[in-house]
Design a protein around this motif. Structure first.
Motif, PDB file in Angstrom:
ATOM      1  N   GLU A  39       3.019  10.613  -5.777  1.00 42.17           N
ATOM      2  CA  GLU A  39       1.783  10.937  -5.064  1.00 42.17           C
ATOM      3  C   GLU A  39       1.761  10.328  -3.671  1.00 42.17           C
ATOM      4  OE1 GLU A  39      -3.073  10.316  -5.531  1.00 42.17           O
ATOM      5  OE2 GLU A  39      -1.701   9.701  -7.146  1.00 42.17           O
ATOM      6  N   ILE A  40       2.142   9.049  -3.570  1.00 43.81           N
ATOM      7  CA  ILE A  40       2.130   8.367  -2.277  1.00 43.81           C
ATOM      8  C   ILE A  40       3.077   9.039  -1.289  1.00 43.81           C
ATOM      9  CG2 ILE A  40       2.877   6.226  -1.134  1.00 43.81           C
ATOM     10  CD1 ILE A  40       1.678   4.679  -3.452  1.00 43.81           C
ATOM     11  N   ASN A  41       4.151   9.611  -1.803  1.00 42.80           N
ATOM     12  CA  ASN A  41       5.151  10.224  -0.929  1.00 42.80           C
ATOM     13  C   ASN A  41       4.985  11.731  -0.796  1.00 42.80           C
ATOM     14  OD1 ASN A  41       7.045   7.913  -0.167  1.00 42.80           O
ATOM     15  ND2 ASN A  41       6.915   7.672  -2.386  1.00 42.80           N
ATOM     16  N   GLY A  42       3.812  12.217  -1.205  1.00 47.08           N
ATOM     17  CA  GLY A  42       3.472  13.615  -0.974  1.00 47.08           C
ATOM     18  C   GLY A  42       4.256  14.609  -1.801  1.00 47.08           C
ATOM     19  N   VAL A  43       4.740  14.174  -2.970  1.00 48.77           N
ATOM     20  CA  VAL A  43       5.501  15.064  -3.846  1.00 48.77           C
ATOM     21  C   VAL A  43       4.570  15.581  -4.940  1.00 48.77           C
ATOM     22  CG1 VAL A  43       7.454  15.253  -5.426  1.00 48.77           C
ATOM     23  CG2 VAL A  43       7.626  13.796  -3.394  1.00 48.77           C
ATOM     24  N   ASP A  94       0.803  -1.220   0.000  1.00 51.78           N
ATOM     25  CA  ASP A  94       0.000   0.000   0.000  1.00 51.78           C
ATOM     26  C   ASP A  94       0.837   1.272   0.000  1.00 51.78           C
ATOM     27  OD1 ASP A  94       1.027   0.040   2.557  1.00 51.78           O
ATOM     28  OD2 ASP A  94      -0.891  -0.301   3.565  1.00 51.78           O
ATOM     29  N   GLY A  95       2.156   1.120  -0.051  1.00 47.78           N
ATOM     30  CA  GLY A  95       3.031   2.284  -0.098  1.00 47.78           C
ATOM     31  C   GLY A  95       3.461   2.795   1.253  1.00 47.78           C
ATOM     32  N   ASN A  96       2.872   2.265   2.331  1.00 49.38           N
ATOM     33  CA  ASN A  96       3.218   2.767   3.666  1.00 49.38           C
ATOM     34  C   ASN A  96       4.676   2.498   4.021  1.00 49.38           C
ATOM     35  OD1 ASN A  96       0.687   3.845   4.205  1.00 49.38           O
ATOM     36  ND2 ASN A  96      -0.083   1.954   5.116  1.00 49.38           N
TER      37      ASN A  96
END
Length: 326
Positions: free
Chosen positions: A309-313, A235-237
Motif C-alpha cells: 500500500e505504501i508503495n502504491g501497489v 513512515d515508509g517515505n
C-alpha cells in the motif's frame, strides 16, 4: 602469521609499505595510491576466486572502489604461509561519491552486474531461495534445540520460547516463494546479477569488499536494504523514495515485487542473529539483542503489512497475494 604483515607483502609481493591504516576494522597497508589487505581464505579458494572474477568484471565497468586480488611475485593468486593460504587484495581508488540516490546507485550496479555472462557455482543463490530456506530452517531448528539442551541459559530459553513463531513465519515465507515460482509476469530485470550477501548500502562506502559479493536475483539487495527500515519506526517515505528511484532506472516486474515481499517475510534478520550464537559470541549480550529484536518484530510486521500500500501497489488489481494474518 609470525612474519610481520608489512614483511609478508615485501617478501612475497615486492610491495614496500609506507603506512598502516584501518578500514571497517580491517588492517590495511598503503603503498603510493594503493591500499592492500591480507586475507586468509581458509579452504574457501573457489569462493574467493569466484568473487575475484566478479570484482575484476566490476572494475572493467568503472566500479573502482572494489577490492581486487593480486598475484604474488611467482604469478600465483594464493600464497601459502605457515599452513594457511592467503590472498592479497588491492584497492586503487576510494569511493567519495555519497550524493547519488541510494535507489539509483543500486539500480545502476544491478544493470552492470546483470551483464556478467557466467553464473558462479559456489556463490550463486539465483532461483534457489525455496530450497535454501527449507534447508536453513531445518538446520537451525535442529541446532537451536540441541544447543538449548546443552546450554540452558537465558538466551536459549528465550530462543526456545520464540522458536514456534520463527518456524511458523519461515514456513509462511517458504509457501509464498513456492507459489511465486509459478508467477509468469516477469521481464529482463529478473535475470541474475551481481549482488551482495547482505546489502547495507555498501555502494556508498569508501571500499566495496569483494568478499561481500554473490550472484542472485537483484531483489535480494532491494529487500535487504528495505529490511533495515522496517525494523525501526518509519513512515515508509524512505522505502518508497528508494523504490521510486530504483524503478526510474530498472522498473520492477510483478514477479520481482512478489520476491521482495517473500524475502521480507522470511526472517533472515532472526537467522543472522541466531547464527552469531552458534559462533560462540557473548550469549548474555545476544540475549539482550534477541529481546530487542523480538520487540521490534511488531513494528516490522506492521511495515510488512503496509508494504504494498505504501508503495502504491494495488494488490487486488494486480492479483498479488498477501499474508492475511499480518
Amino acid at each position: 602469521m609470525s612474519l610481520p604483515l608489512s614483511g609478508f607483502l615485501s617478501t612475497y609481493y615486492g610491495i614496500q609499505v609506507e603506512e598502516k591504516l584501518w578500514f571497517d576494522s580491517k588492517e590495511a597497508y598503503r603503498d603510493g595510491n594503493y591500499f592492500y589487505f591480507i586475507t586468509s581464505i581458509d579452504n574457501r579458494e573457489i569462493i574467493f576466486m569466484e568473487q575475484a572474477s566478479l570484482s575484476y568484471y566490476l572494475m572493467d565497468y568503472e566500479v573502482k572502489h572494489v577490492t581486487l586480488p593480486i598475484p604474488n611475485l611467482q604469478g600465483e593468486w594464493i600464497t601459502p604461509f605457515h599452513d594457511k593460504n592467503y590472498l592479497v587484495m588491492r584497492v586503487s581508488e576510494l569511493n567519495h561519491d555519497r550524493y547519488t540516490s541510494d535507489g539509483i546507485a543500486l539500480a545502476n550496479f544491478h544493470h552492470i552486474g546483470s551483464n556478467y555472462q557466467y553464473q558462479p557455482k559456489e556463490i550463486s543463490s539465483y532461483g534457489a531461495w525455496k530450497t535454501l530456506w527449507i534447508n536453513k530452517l531445518t538446520i537451525f531448528e535442529t541446532k537451536i534445540k540441541d544447543e538449548a539442551k546443552n546450554n540452558p541459559c537465558d538466551y536459549y530459553k528465550l530462543l526456545m520460547d520464540l522458536l514456534p513463531y520463527l518456524v511458523g513465519i519461515s514456513e509462511n515465507a517458504i509457501q509464498y516463494i513456492r507459489e511465486t515460482e509459478t508467477e509468469n509476469r516477469f521481464h529482463e530485470v529478473d535475470q541474475g546479477s551481481i549482488t551482495f550477501n547482505r546489502y547495507k548500502n555498501q555502494l556508498i562506502q569508501p571500499i566495496l569488499w569483494s568478499e561481500d559479493l554473490v550472484y542472485d536475483h537483484p531483489t535480494r539487495d532491494i529487500a535487504e536494504y528495505i529490511r533495515s527500515f522496517m525494523l525501526v519506526e518509519d513512515d515508509g517515505n524512505d522505502i518508497s523514495t528508494f523504490l521510486q528511484d530504483y524503478q526510474y532506472i530498472r522498473p520492477l516486474s510483478i514477479f520481482s515485487l512478489r520476491l521482495i515481499y517473500a524475502r521480507l517475510l522470511f526472517p533472515i534478520h532472526w537467522f543472522d542473529l541466531i547464527n552469531r550464537g552458534f559462533m560462540e559470541e557473548n550469549l548474555d549480550q545476544l540475549y539482550l539483542d534477541l529481546r530487542e529484536l523480538a520487540d521490534k518484530q511488531v513494528t516490522y510486521e506492521r511495515a510488512l503489512k503496509e508494504f504494498f500500500e505504501i508503495n502504491g501497489v494495488r494488490t487486488e488489481d494486480l492479483d498479488i497475494p498477501v499474508i492475511n494474518w499480518l
